[in-house]
Design a protein around this motif. Structure first.
Motif, PDB file in Angstrom:
ATOM      1  N   GLU A  96      36.517  81.724  56.649  1.00 26.27           N
ATOM      2  CA  GLU A  96      35.230  82.095  57.219  1.00 26.27           C
ATOM      3  C   GLU A  96      35.187  82.019  58.739  1.00 26.27           C
ATOM      4  O   GLU A  96      34.371  82.651  59.384  1.00 26.27           O
ATOM      5  N   ILE A 166      29.432  85.552  49.726  1.00 30.07           N
ATOM      6  CA  ILE A 166      29.765  85.339  51.126  1.00 30.07           C
ATOM      7  C   ILE A 166      28.977  86.350  51.950  1.00 30.07           C
ATOM      8  O   ILE A 166      28.357  87.267  51.402  1.00 30.07           O
ATOM      9  N   ASN A 170      31.980  87.972  56.623  1.00 27.24           N
ATOM     10  CA  ASN A 170      33.145  87.301  56.054  1.00 27.24           C
ATOM     11  C   ASN A 170      33.905  88.216  55.103  1.00 27.24           C
ATOM     12  O   ASN A 170      35.136  88.149  55.011  1.00 27.24           O
TER      13      ASN A 170
END
Length: 204
Positions: A96, A166, A170
């Protein structure tokens, strides 16, 4: 969520015994394909498939309707598949915090632009198909799942990000890394096969 999906979800909430069967018939093929490409093993893919629909039919109250029904099923399948992989693989470095570069597609191998398995879009020989499948299997699990959902299954960035829980940013990072790793993995093959393994007819 479409009206058809809403009706199916309502039937699942009512405990309609045919609703789960309809859910399986509608989405089993797509979920199995994702599970197979994620796990690399037909038996494990079958188990992920079964777990996914058991989870969905028994846990339909968890579906909030903020995404499509298909995206929700992809999320369940991804979680089930990744749990299996993580039992066998070493932990990976978090992705990330990585930068989100934007690499022009002209720098990718020709076969990786608008990646698709349909023969009308990319004429894959059996050899090249096998090389690509093996290259995808070598990707770290987070990158593999992002690549499968976005570039193979054709989900939008938003849908794929929702399925993996996510952010879209990301998702783009993971997808970019996956494409670069695939480029490196396939570079030697494309060097030895300038036509990318595609046969061409001879002139007469």
């Amino acid at each position: 969520m479409t009206q058809e999906e809403q009706a199916l979800v309502q039937a699942l909430h009512r405990g309609d015994r045919y609703a789960c069967q309809e859910l399986v018939e509608k989405y089993a093929g797509k979920i199995y394909n994702v599970a197979l490409r994620l796990t690399g093993h037909p038996q494990e893919a079958e188990e992920v498939l079964q777990e996914t629909f058991i989870n969905a039919c028994q846990g339909v109250e968890k579906f909030e309707g903020r995404s499509s029904l298909g995206t929700w099923l992809y999320r369940i399948a991804a979680n089930n598949g990744l749990m299996r992989l993580r039992k066998k693989e070493a932990p990976t470095v978090p992705l990330e915090t990585a930068p989100d570069p934007d690499v022009p597609t002209e720098f990718w191998p020709r076969q990786l632009q608008d990646w698709a398995w349909e023969p009308e879009q990319v004429a894959l020989t059996d050899e090249l198909r096998q090389v690509m499948e093996e290259a995808v299997q070598k990707l770290p699990e987070p990158l593999r799942m992002a690549f499968i959902l976005r570039d193979i299954e054709g989900l939008s960035t938003r849908e794929a990000a929702e399925a993996l829980e996510i952010s879209p940013g990301n998702l783009k990072v993971r997808l970019h890394r996956a494409r670069l790793l695939l480029r490196e993995e396939l570079a030697s093959y494309f060097h030895d096969h300038p036509n990318g393994g595609q046969s061409r007819g001879t002139a007469h």
